[in-house]
Structures are given as structure tokens and as C-alpha cells.
Enzyme design. Structure first.
Site, PDB file in Angstrom:
ATOM      1  CB  SER A 181      -0.959  -0.001   1.187  1.00  0.00           C
ATOM      2  OG  SER A 181      -0.261  -0.215   2.395  1.00  0.00           O
ATOM      3  CG  HIS A 209      -4.066  -0.918  -1.678  1.00  0.00           C
ATOM      4  ND1 HIS A 209      -4.612   0.336  -1.869  1.00  0.00           N
ATOM      5  CD2 HIS A 209      -3.706  -0.967  -0.380  1.00  0.00           C
ATOM      6  CE1 HIS A 209      -4.563   1.011  -0.742  1.00  0.00           C
ATOM      7  NE2 HIS A 209      -4.017   0.246   0.187  1.00  0.00           N
ATOM      8  CE  LYS A 240      -7.279   0.374   1.554  1.00  0.00           C
ATOM      9  NZ  LYS A 240      -6.517  -0.630   2.288  1.00  0.00           N
TER      10      LYS A 240
HETATM   11  C1  LIG Z   1      -6.473  -0.774   3.721  1.00  0.00           C
HETATM   12  C2  LIG Z   1      -5.947  -2.123   4.020  1.00  0.00           C
HETATM   13  C3  LIG Z   1      -6.566  -2.945   4.947  1.00  0.00           C
HETATM   14  C4  LIG Z   1      -7.713  -2.450   5.787  1.00  0.00           C
HETATM   15  O1  LIG Z   1      -8.888  -2.387   5.064  1.00  0.00           O
HETATM   16  P1  LIG Z   1     -10.143  -1.591   5.685  1.00  0.00           P
HETATM   17  O2  LIG Z   1     -11.292  -2.139   4.955  1.00  0.00           O
HETATM   18  O3  LIG Z   1      -9.904  -0.148   5.451  1.00  0.00           O
HETATM   19  O4  LIG Z   1     -10.166  -1.919   7.144  1.00  0.00           O
HETATM   20  C5  LIG Z   1      -6.081  -4.213   5.135  1.00  0.00           C
HETATM   21  N1  LIG Z   1      -5.011  -4.656   4.445  1.00  0.00           N
HETATM   22  C6  LIG Z   1      -4.381  -3.893   3.554  1.00  0.00           C
HETATM   23  C7  LIG Z   1      -3.222  -4.441   2.809  1.00  0.00           C
HETATM   24  C8  LIG Z   1      -4.814  -2.594   3.313  1.00  0.00           C
HETATM   25  O5  LIG Z   1      -4.179  -1.825   2.431  1.00  0.00           O
END
Ligand SMILES: *Cc1c(COP(=O)(O)O)cnc(C)c1O
Length: 392
Positions: A181, A209, A240
Site C-alpha cells: 500500500s 489494494h 477501497k
Molecule cells: C487498507 C488495508 C486494509 C484495511 O482495510 P479496511 O477495509 O480499510 O479496514 C487491510 N489490508 C491492507 C493491505 C490494506 O491496504
């Protein structure tokens, strides 16, 4: 006597001094390509709204219709009275979209990790974890009480070495982010899969992502590398690219059945709300209907990254719509972000502890919602601020 919170004041002052105090702004408009932030209209380059679905009218309408039909709250955890027909529909649709047999949803991607990892390994077991894995993987791993062995970032040879050096009679689990990320690079999943297969170890990928971004029409990293049926556990987020909020674990029915029995956020935290689930179902409809948004996202990202490199910026290891602009020290990154904002571009500075010390950056998140002229405007502002701060 010193107050019992004096230590917090000292810690905060120290963070401020080191340029590491996190400042966040307030968004006063829908989460679109342009935002009203702290009273200003700015171009949004820092949301995870890859496909522009966060304010999509179809998702909003689906949420409203579901509220009219089912109300809002699930009123319980999934295992008591919180499993509604909508939840099961979403799990079926997500599994079908991703080409797996089963899926289970959680309240967030973070919860999906802290649900899945401790359900699969425990005190006598070992987790092999990429050193740049997301905080929710790290926390899930710690909660499991398994031994955590970190392998060098995106390095299957180091993973193999660490596995051969680690003797255990317990269970083993390999975990990697799909898309990292903060750097926007993609895990070498085919090679990691080979290592997992050789040693007969469970393999889990967190595709937060990659979901809605990688693969055919956004079907994720497993589709991107044609590894269908080979990755045991695919974690994803609905927060996301899907534009809503929620988490998912997809994989073999036996694993999903086990999580329904043992995943603590499933057993002890209330289910996703009605409007969230309905909006996610509408997002799956959008993704299944056409690859157009995903294709536009990649065209935008490739244009932006290429032009930034041409201007002389260091975009690090980026291979995806996440494009870091590597700046080094945290105060410079904070100053850069402030100047961008004054010029109408909203892009966040990221420093320690989210990234290692000395690797502060501006992280640009591309989106299908950006027009060509949005991107050109952003590039012009980056060039101006970059020259002003002697970065390019
Ligand atoms: C953003 C993210 C999460 C968390 O996801 P949410 O739905 O915002 O809690 C988990 N793992 C990775 C790799 C992320 O980038």
C-alpha cells in the site's frame, strides 16, 4: 506530582518536533475526484476511491432502497441474529466475482485479517510474513500468538530460506500483501505460491489494494497471475475500490466454514450494516457489467506515473495506481504536501511509522474518476512545487 497524562504531552511534542505528528483534514463534500476540504476546492489524489464508486449514485440508491426494505442495523453478530439474506447474497456474489467457491464478509479489511489469522494459526505455529505487510496483518499475526518470521520484501528466495531454517511441528502460514500500500508494487505471487506448494504451507494474500484494481475487470491478484484455486486464503476490502466499507475472505469452502466457527470479529462484533451490504452488492453489479472503469484507472495511472518520471520525480517501486513520490525526510514531505494543498492539490505526506525513517513520501492515489485535464493540472502543480522545493 506530575499529571498522569504528562507523558502523552511529551510524546506529542516530540512527534511534532520530528515532523511526524499526523495532521488530517476534513472533507465537506462527497468523495469525488474534487473535494471541498477545510473550505477549499481541491483535486483529490489521496483517496482509495480507485473506481470512483464512493459517491456513485447507483450505490447510494441501492443503500436507500435497502434501508426502506430492511432498516439499517443488523442488531446482532452474524452468529446470533445478524445474518440477513443480504449478507449471504453479497458473499455468494463476491465468491462468484472472484472465481472461488466461498466467501465470508467482515466489518472491514482490518477485521478480516484479525479474524482470519488467529483462526488459522496459534501458539505452537509459525507465520512467514513479508516485512512490508500491512499493519492489520501484523496485528492479526500478533493476536494469533504464533511465532512470526519476517522474510525480505517480495523475496521468494528469502522466504524459502526462512522456511528451511525454521523448525516446527506446528502449522505454518505464509502471508503477503498483494499490492503493497505504500510502494504500489505487486507481490511475486506465482513464485511465493511455488514455495508454499513445495513445503505444503497455507498461503494467504491480502489483496486490499488489488481488489477492483488488478486482474480482469478488477478480479484481484489471483486473477492477475492466473493462480485460480492455488491461493488458500484471499483477504480483500470493500472499503477501497468497492467504494463502501467492509472486508472479505475468499477461498475454499472448508476454510470459510472454519472462519464462520472461529473468527472472533465474526462471532463477537456486529455484522455489516444494511446500507453498506446493499451498496457493496451494487458495486459488484458495476464491476461485473464492464471493465471500463478498471481500464480507465490503469490508463490514468500509467499516464501519471510516466509523466512524473519525465519531470524527474522518483516514483519508487510503483507498478500500480499507487504512485509514491519519494522525498526522504518527513519535514520535506509535509512541506511538499502543504504547498500542493495551497495550489489546489490534495495529496498526503506519509512518514514514519507508516513507512521507514528516511523514506517519507507523498503518496498519490490514481482513480478512474480523474479526467485527463485533472491529471494535467496535478502534474503542473507537482512540477511547480517540486522546482520550488528543489526536488526536481
Ligand atoms: C487498507 C488495508 C486494509 C484495511 O482495510 P479496511 O477495509 O480499510 O479496514 C487491510 N489490508 C491492507 C493491505 C490494506 O491496504
Amino acid at each position: 506530582m506530575e499529571s498522569n497524562t504528562a507523558w502523552i504531552e511529551r510524546e506529542l511534542a516530540q512527534l511534532k518536533e520530528q515532523g511526524l505528528l499526523i495532521h488530517f483534514r476534513t472533507v465537506e463534500s462527497p468523495e469525488g475526484p474534487w473535494l471541498t476540504v477545510d473550505g477549499r476546492k481541491v483535486l483529490n489524489l489521496c483517496a482509495n476511491n480507485y473506481l470512483g464508486l464512493a459517491a456513485d449514485p447507483r450505490l447510494a440508491q441501492a443503500a436507500k432502497d435497502a434501508i426502506d426494505q430492511y432498516g439499517i442495523g443488523p442488531a446482532a453478530v452474524r452468529t446470533i441474529a445478524g445474518t440477513m439474506s443480504l449478507h449471504l447474497a453479497l458473499e455468494r456474489r463476491l465468491a462468484a466475482f472472484k472465481g472461488v467457491e466461498a466467501a465470508i464478509t467482515f466489518q472491514s479489511g482490518f477485521n478480516a485479517n484479525i479474524a482470519a489469522i488467529p483462526a488459522l494459526v496459534g501458539k505452537d505455529d509459525v507465520i512467514f510474513s513479508d516485512e512490508l505487510n500491512h499493519a492489520s496483518i501484523i496485528d492479526g499475526a500478533r493476536l494469533s500468538r504464533a511465532e512470526i518470521v519476517r522474510f525480505a520484501h517480495a523475496d521468494p528466495a528469502d522466504l524459502r530460506r526462512k522456511i528451511e531454517e525454521t523448525h516446527t511441528t506446528g502449522r505454518r502460514l505464509i502471508i503477503t500483501d498483494g499490492v503493497f500500500s505504500m510502494d504500489g508494487d505487486i507481490a511475486p505471487l506465482p513464485e511465493i505460491y511455488e514455495v508454499a506448494r513445495e513445503h505444503n504451507i497455507l498461503l494467504m494474500v491480502d489483496d486490499a489494494h488489488g481488489e477492483g484494481v488488478l486482474g480482469r475487470g478488477g478480479r484481484g491478484i489471483v486473477d492477475h497471475f492466473s493462480l485460480h484455486g492455488k491461493v488458500d486464503i484471499e483477504v480483500g476490502t470493500l472499503s477501497k475500490a468497492f467504494g463502501v466499507v467492509g472486508g472479505v475472505v475468499a477461498g475454499k469452502p472448508i476454510i470459510i466454514d472454519w472462519l464462520r466457527q472461529r473468527a472472533r470479529p465474526f462471532l463477537f462484533s456486529s455484522a455489516m450494516t444494511v446500507p453498506d451490504v446493499a451498496a457493496c452488492l451494487a458495486a459488484v453489479d458495476v464491476l461485473e457489467a464492464s471493465t471500463e472503469r478498471v481500464d480507465r484507472l490503469w490508463r490514468n495511472a500509467e499516464f501519471f506515473r510516466r509523466e512524473m518520471q519525465r519531470l524527474g520525480f522518483d516514483t519508487g517501486a510503483s507498478q500500480t495506481p499507487i504512485v509514491p513520490i519519494m522525498l526522504g525526510e518527513a519535514p520535506l514531505a509535509q512541506q511538499f504536501s502543504r504547498r500542493l494543498f495551497e495550489e489546489g492539490v490534495f495529496a498526503m505526506a506519509i512518514g514514519f511509522p507508516t513507512v521507514p525513517r528516511g523514506k517519507a513520501r507523498i503518496r498519490v492515489m490514481n482513480s478512474a474518476a480523474h479526467s485527463q485535464s485533472d491529471l494535467e493540472q496535478a502534474l503542473a502543480v507537482f512540477e511547480k512545487v517540486g522546482k520550488e522545493l528543489a526536488v526536481v
